[in-house]
Design an enzyme around this catalytic site. Structure first.
Site, PDB file in Angstrom:
ATOM      1  N   HIS A  93      -1.538  -7.235   1.268  1.00  0.00           N
ATOM      2  CA  HIS A  93      -2.383  -8.174   0.534  1.00  0.00           C
ATOM      3  C   HIS A  93      -2.010  -8.025  -0.936  1.00  0.00           C
ATOM      4  CE1 HIS A  93      -5.111  -7.414   4.119  1.00  0.00           C
ATOM      5  NE2 HIS A  93      -4.809  -8.687   4.191  1.00  0.00           N
ATOM      6  N   ASP A 106      -3.374  -4.940  -2.346  1.00  0.00           N
ATOM      7  CA  ASP A 106      -2.810  -3.663  -1.876  1.00  0.00           C
ATOM      8  C   ASP A 106      -1.722  -3.224  -2.856  1.00  0.00           C
ATOM      9  OD1 ASP A 106      -4.284  -3.581   0.572  1.00  0.00           O
ATOM     10  OD2 ASP A 106      -2.804  -4.895   1.525  1.00  0.00           O
TER      11      ASP A 106
END
Ligand code: 3MF
Ligand code: MG
Length: 343
Positions: free
Chosen positions: A49, A52
Site C-alpha cells: 500500500h 506501507d
C-alpha cells in the site's frame, strides 16, 4: 520443466491477529523483520500500500520521497522486487463514504491526489503496477449515491491515472462486498468493461483474488480464464474461502483443494508468470497462531501451490480430452479425484 513461478505477498500478510471483534493477540514483527522473511519463505515480490512505503500519505512529498528511496534501498539490499503499489483509499477520515465515488468533491480531490502520488512512489520503488481495490466505492444503502455518476467517476479516475503515469499499468482487484454492502464494480468482468472506455485500455487489467470471486458466487478459475483470454491477468491473490461469509483469506487450497487445483491448472496451461507476473498470496495467519508460528500460512500456501503445479503437469491430458469427447463426465470426476488423491 523448470518451475517459472515467482511468489509475492504484502507486509499486511504477517500481522498481529487483531480482528473486528478483538485486539492483537501477538506482537507485530517490525517492517525490516517482515522483509527478512521473504527470501527465507521462498518469496521475492513485495506488494505495497502507499502508506506501507511512506510514513504518512499526508506527509509532504519531500518527506515521502525520502521514505520511498529508503524502502527501495532495503529491497535492493535483499534482492526483492516491488510488485505493485495500491493507494489505501479506505482508511482516511475524508473517505468514510468512499474515495473515488464519494459525494464530497473534497474527498474525491483528496483521493485523486493521493492516487497520483502513489504513482510517483511506485516509480521510486520500481513497481510497474498500481492496484485499485475499490474498497468503499459502493454503498451501504442503494439511495446513498448516484450509481451512474459513480461509474463515470471511476473511469475519470482511471484516465487521470493513465495520464499521470505514462509507464504504469492499473490492475483492478474487484470484490463484490465488504466493507460496503454492494460494490459498484463487483467483478473482473465489470472492471474489464470499464477498461475499454479509458484512454489506454492496453494498460488497464486485473488482479484476481480467489476469495473475492467466491464471494461473488463465481469460480475463481473461470474468472482467471476470462482475464487470461484477454491477456489481462497481471496478478493474482490466491487464497481460500469457506462459503459466502466475510473475506477469510485462508491459506490457498485448504478449504477446497479441487477448486485450488483448477486455478493452478488454468494458470499453468496458459503460461501465467511467463511475462513476469507474480503468484501473489493474500492470506492471513489464523488468530490462534503464536508469533513464532505466524508465517506458516505463507509457507503452506506456496507449498500447496507448487504441489498443485506438479499435479497439473502430470495430469493425463489425452485421457481428459477423450473423456470430454465422449461426454463421460462421471469418469472425468473420478480421474480428477484420483489424481488429487495421488492415485
Ligand atoms: C481486501 C484485499 C486487500 C487488497 C489490498 C491490495 C488486504 O479484500 O484483498 O488486502 O488485496 O489492499 O489492494
Ligand atoms: Mg487481496
Amino acid at each position: 520443466m523448470a518451475n517459472p513461478y515467482r511468489f509475492s505477498f504484502g507486509p499486511w500478510n504477517i500481522h498481529s491477529g487483531a480482528d473486528p471483534f478483538g485486539p492483537a493477540v501477538r506482537d507485530e514483527f517490525s517492517f525490516i523483520e517482515k522483509l527478512d522473511f521473504y527470501k527465507n519463505l521462498g518469496f521475492e515480490g513485495v506488494q505495497f500500500h502507499d502508506d506501507d512505503i511512506v510514513a504518512s500519505a499526508d506527509d509532504a512529498w519531500s518527506k515521502q520521497e525520502k521514505d520511498a528511496k529508503k524502502i527501495r534501498q532495503l529491497l535492493d539490499e535483499r534482492g526483492l522486487e516491488a510488485e505493485f503499489v495500491a493507494p489505501r483509499l479506505w482508511e482516511h477520515p475524508l473517505t468514510i463514504d468512499g474515495a473515488i465515488t464519494s459525494n464530497s468533491p473534497e474527498a474525491r480531490k483528496y483521493a485523486l491526489e493521493r492516487s497520483l502520488r502513489s504513482i510517483d512512489i511506485a516509480n521510486i520503488v520500481g513497481a510497474k503496477n498500481i492496484v485499485l481495490w475499490p474498497a468503499r466505492e459502493g454503498t451501504y444503502m442503494r439511495e446513498a449515491k448516484d450509481p451512474v455518476a459513480s461509474v463515470g467517476r471511476l473511469v475519470d479516475w482511471l484516465n487521470a491515472m493513465l495520464e499521470h503515469g505514462k509507464n504504469i499499468r492499473i490492475l483492478g482487484e474487484m470484490k463484490p462486498n465488504e466493507p460496503m454492502d454492494q460494490a459498484y464494480v463487483p467483478t473482473t468482468g465489470h472492471f474489464l468493461g470499464l477498461a475499454q472506455l479509458t484512454i489506454d485500455p492496453s494498460r488497464v487489467g486485473t488482479l484476481i483474488e480467489s476469495a473475492h470471486a467466491i464471494l461473488a458466487g463465481l469460480d475463481p478459475s473461470d474468472e482467471m480464464a476470462y482475464a487470461l483470454y484477454q491477456k489481462k491477468l497481471w496478478s493474482v491473490h490466491l487464497n481460500d474461502q469457506n462459503g459466502l461469509k466475510f473475506d477469510e483469506d485462508k491459506s490457498f487450497g485448504v478449504v477446497d483443494l479441487r477448486r485450488a487445483f483448477n486455478q493452478v491448472w488454468v494458470l499453468e496451461r496458459n503460461g501465467y508468470g511467463q511475462n513476469g507476473e507474480f503468484v501473489g498470496l493474500d492470506v492471513k495467519a489464523l488468530r490462534t497462531q503464536s508469533k513464532a508460528t505466524s508465517t506458516k500460512h505463507l509457507r503452506n500456501s506456496r507449498e500447496i501451490f507448487l504441489q498443485l503445479v506438479d499435479l497439473a503437469r502430470s495430469l493425463d491430458v489425452h485421457k481428459i480430452d477423450a473423456l470430454r469427447a465422449n461426454r463421460d463426465y462421471e469418469e472425468l470426476d473420478m480421474v480428477i479425484i484420483n489424481h488429487l488423491l495421488g492415485h
